[in-house]
Design an enzyme around this catalytic site. Structure first.
Site, mmCIF file in Angstrom:
data_model
loop_
_atom_site.group_PDB
_atom_site.id
_atom_site.type_symbol
_atom_site.label_atom_id
_atom_site.label_comp_id
_atom_site.label_asym_id
_atom_site.label_seq_id
_atom_site.Cartn_x
_atom_site.Cartn_y
_atom_site.Cartn_z
ATOM 1 N N HIS A 155 -3.466 4.939 21.837
ATOM 2 C CA HIS A 155 -3.515 6.194 21.052
ATOM 3 C C HIS A 155 -4.457 6.002 19.875
ATOM 4 O O HIS A 155 -4.118 5.340 18.902
ATOM 5 C CB HIS A 155 -2.113 6.556 20.541
ATOM 6 C CG HIS A 155 -2.055 7.860 19.800
ATOM 7 N ND1 HIS A 155 -1.085 8.807 20.051
ATOM 8 C CD2 HIS A 155 -2.827 8.387 18.821
ATOM 9 C CE1 HIS A 155 -1.269 9.845 19.262
ATOM 10 N NE2 HIS A 155 -2.318 9.618 18.498
ATOM 11 N N HIS A 205 -7.755 8.012 17.408
ATOM 12 C CA HIS A 205 -8.657 9.127 17.087
ATOM 13 C C HIS A 205 -10.018 8.534 16.748
ATOM 14 O O HIS A 205 -10.160 7.854 15.729
ATOM 15 C CB HIS A 205 -8.124 9.929 15.892
ATOM 16 C CG HIS A 205 -6.785 10.537 16.167
ATOM 17 N ND1 HIS A 205 -6.634 11.836 16.617
ATOM 18 C CD2 HIS A 205 -5.532 10.027 16.084
ATOM 19 C CE1 HIS A 205 -5.342 12.092 16.789
ATOM 20 N NE2 HIS A 205 -4.651 11.005 16.482
ATOM 21 N N LEU A 206 -11.000 8.787 17.606
ATOM 22 C CA LEU A 206 -12.333 8.227 17.376
ATOM 23 C C LEU A 206 -13.259 9.208 16.675
ATOM 24 O O LEU A 206 -14.361 8.830 16.269
ATOM 25 C CB LEU A 206 -12.953 7.786 18.707
ATOM 26 C CG LEU A 206 -12.257 6.612 19.404
ATOM 27 C CD1 LEU A 206 -12.972 6.277 20.709
ATOM 28 C CD2 LEU A 206 -12.187 5.384 18.502
ATOM 29 N N ARG A 207 -12.816 10.480 16.548
ATOM 30 C CA ARG A 207 -13.661 11.510 15.905
ATOM 31 C C ARG A 207 -14.979 11.669 16.666
ATOM 32 O O ARG A 207 -15.074 11.355 17.837
ATOM 33 C CB ARG A 207 -13.891 11.197 14.424
ATOM 34 C CG ARG A 207 -12.633 10.892 13.630
ATOM 35 C CD ARG A 207 -11.583 11.989 13.716
ATOM 36 N NE ARG A 207 -10.546 11.783 12.696
ATOM 37 C CZ ARG A 207 -9.295 12.200 12.831
ATOM 38 N NH1 ARG A 207 -8.895 12.828 13.918
ATOM 39 N NH2 ARG A 207 -8.426 11.989 11.847
ATOM 40 N N ASN A 252 -8.196 15.906 19.838
ATOM 41 C CA ASN A 252 -8.104 16.955 18.807
ATOM 42 C C ASN A 252 -9.380 17.049 17.981
ATOM 43 O O ASN A 252 -9.365 16.927 16.758
ATOM 44 C CB ASN A 252 -6.866 16.756 17.911
ATOM 45 C CG ASN A 252 -6.874 15.463 17.122
ATOM 46 O OD1 ASN A 252 -7.466 14.473 17.550
ATOM 47 N ND2 ASN A 252 -6.228 15.468 15.970
ATOM 48 N N LYS A 299 -2.592 15.792 26.401
ATOM 49 C CA LYS A 299 -1.873 15.690 25.129
ATOM 50 C C LYS A 299 -1.281 17.039 24.740
ATOM 51 O O LYS A 299 -1.972 18.057 24.724
ATOM 52 C CB LYS A 299 -2.848 15.222 24.040
ATOM 53 C CG LYS A 299 -2.253 15.123 22.640
ATOM 54 C CD LYS A 299 -1.298 13.942 22.499
ATOM 55 C CE LYS A 299 -0.611 13.934 21.139
ATOM 56 N NZ LYS A 299 -1.370 13.274 20.087
ATOM 57 N N HIS A 350 2.977 14.758 20.977
ATOM 58 C CA HIS A 350 3.228 14.654 19.535
ATOM 59 C C HIS A 350 4.617 15.258 19.327
ATOM 60 O O HIS A 350 4.771 16.471 19.338
ATOM 61 C CB HIS A 350 2.164 15.405 18.726
ATOM 62 C CG HIS A 350 2.346 15.246 17.248
ATOM 63 N ND1 HIS A 350 1.448 14.614 16.427
ATOM 64 C CD2 HIS A 350 3.383 15.597 16.441
ATOM 65 C CE1 HIS A 350 1.908 14.599 15.185
ATOM 66 N NE2 HIS A 350 3.079 15.193 15.161
ATOM 67 N N HIS A 406 3.598 7.699 18.874
ATOM 68 C CA HIS A 406 3.876 7.289 17.484
ATOM 69 C C HIS A 406 5.311 7.602 17.045
ATOM 70 O O HIS A 406 5.520 8.374 16.113
ATOM 71 C CB HIS A 406 2.872 7.892 16.511
ATOM 72 C CG HIS A 406 2.488 9.335 16.751
ATOM 73 N ND1 HIS A 406 3.406 10.341 16.839
ATOM 74 C CD2 HIS A 406 1.286 9.916 16.932
ATOM 75 C CE1 HIS A 406 2.765 11.483 17.056
ATOM 76 N NE2 HIS A 406 1.491 11.248 17.120
ATOM 77 N N ASP A 415 -2.705 5.075 16.587
ATOM 78 C CA ASP A 415 -2.881 6.393 15.940
ATOM 79 C C ASP A 415 -3.821 6.279 14.746
ATOM 80 O O ASP A 415 -3.681 7.022 13.765
ATOM 81 C CB ASP A 415 -1.537 7.002 15.525
ATOM 82 C CG ASP A 415 -1.665 8.504 15.241
ATOM 83 O OD1 ASP A 415 -2.663 9.119 15.668
ATOM 84 O OD2 ASP A 415 -0.767 9.052 14.586
HETATM 85 O O1 DOR Z 1 -1.542 11.698 10.917
HETATM 86 C C1 DOR Z 1 -2.068 12.212 11.888
HETATM 87 N N1 DOR Z 1 -3.401 12.362 11.973
HETATM 88 N N2 DOR Z 1 -1.291 12.641 12.880
HETATM 89 C C2 DOR Z 1 -1.801 13.346 13.905
HETATM 90 O O2 DOR Z 1 -1.057 13.715 14.761
HETATM 91 C C3 DOR Z 1 -3.234 13.716 13.937
HETATM 92 C C4 DOR Z 1 -4.012 12.753 13.183
HETATM 93 C C5 DOR Z 1 -5.423 13.218 12.924
HETATM 94 O O3 DOR Z 1 -6.087 13.665 13.855
HETATM 95 O O4 DOR Z 1 -5.876 13.103 11.792
HETATM 96 ZN ZN ZN Z 2 -2.651 10.781 16.821
#
Ligand code: DOR
Ligand code: ZN
Length: 341
Positions: free
Chosen positions: A15, A17-19, A43, A101, A138, A176, A249
């Protein structure tokens, strides 16, 4: 037993987030140098909701990898009220994504397009159950009437238990987890339910958000809970129970978006995630269980082979960087007792 070195099979991050864009280029090397594969959260804005968008995002990740890096991004679909079962199945069959997701609408960063009522996507979820495609959740209700510290526990009763009763064959990762209740729920459920645990939820409790003042860099969703919850997460992580595995995460946001009137949720732990997990496992006298948690249990749930390479951690002082591309890492400036060899 104290030791100075530990070698484990190369881990995966289930899990992250690579942006995108320049921020991705700055944070990706930290994940890719340690983890062989990662489940990449969808996301973005706009969300990664079609197979074509997932393939294009994967191509941008591969293009941003430092030369010679051996790293495989595993893509995910962002579910919305409008997601079509056929498209989800098509993207799974052609390898565009490996999981989908579920963000309850408005629950967190870039969740505005999330699902307004889980029952609305039952046809999608039932198709996923048929084809064995994992659903990543989530697990918080977005209901503002529910106390923010109760939103995970309420989700279990209100949404997850009924969903599992409707679709017992659906394979689910509760992402998470942050509470004792979630740990118990996952342990008690059948083999189709697993959970990821972050390095930060193993390290801090909710006091960290308010230590000597307001601490925006300790804010994430789901928000950290009580000490008893943190201890329950630790017991689950070191238990050797294959239902619990590593998912950082790691969620970078520029400092200016954290330190402001309405700061973003997200803790960026990718710089030193594995060393932090190792520190936790050592504190629990369970370094021998780190490989299960980091490298073996995840592939087992995802029905993928374990990685062939290894990674070695050695005892040795290391300081977490103060800043990476305007993002403040988790535990910035602090000393860690383990380093990657
Ligand atoms: O803290 C978080 N940041 N929880 C999430 O579910 C999304 C993530 C984000 O994309 O910044
Ligand atoms: Zn996340």
């Amino acid at each position: 037993m104290s030791r100075d070195k530990i070698t484990i099979r190369r881990p995966d991050d289930w899990h992250v987030h690579l942006r995108d864009g320049t921020l991705m280029s700055a944070v990706l090397p930290y994940t890719a140098r340690v983890f062989a594969r990662a489940i990449v959260m969808p996301n973005l804005s706009p969300p990664v909701a079609t197979p074509a968008l997932a393939r294009a995002y994967r191509a941008r990740i591969l293009a941003a990898l430092p030369a010679g890096t051996d790293f495989t991004p595993l893509m995910t679909a962002y579910l919305t009220d409008a997601t079509a079962p056929d498209e989800i199945a098509r993207g799974f069959a052609d390898g565009s994504w490996v999981a989908a997701k579920l963000y309850p609408a408005n629950v967190t960063t870039n969740a505005t397009h999330g699902v307004t009522d889980v029952r609305k996507i039952d046809r999608v979820l039932s198709r996923m159950a048929e084809i064995g495609m994992p659903l990543l959740i989530h697990g918080e209700v977005a209901d503002p009437a529910v106390d923010i510290f109760d939103r995970e526990a309420v989700f279990l009763e209100r949404e997850l238990a009924p969903l599992m009763a409707r679709l017992p064959a659906l394979r689910i990762v509760l992402e998470h987890v942050t509470t004792r209740q979630a740990v118990e729920f996952v342990k008690d459920a059948g083999v189709n339910l697993a959970a990821t645990i972050t390095a930060h939820h193993l390290t801090i409790n909710r006091n960290a958000l308010f230590q000597d003042g307001l601490r925006p860099h300790m804010y994430c969703r789901p928000v950290a809970k009580r000490e008893e919850d943190r201890l329950a997460l630790r017991r689950a992580a070191i238990s050797g129970n294959a239902k619990f595995f590593l998912g950082t995460d790691s969620a970078p946001h520029p400092v200016k978006d954290k330190e402001c009137d309405c700061g973003c949720a997200g803790i960026f732990s990718a710089t030193n995630a594995l060393e932090i997990y190792a520190t936790v496992f050592e504190e629990e006298n369970a370094l021998d269980k780190l490989e299960h948690f980091a490298s073996l249990s995840g592939p087992r749930f995802y029905r993928m082979p374990v990685n062939s390479g290894t990674i070695t951690l050695t005892r040795g002082e290391q300081f977490v960087p103060q800043e990476v591309a305007t993002v403040r890492p988790f535990l910035a400036g602090e000393r860690l007792p383990w380093r990657i060899a």
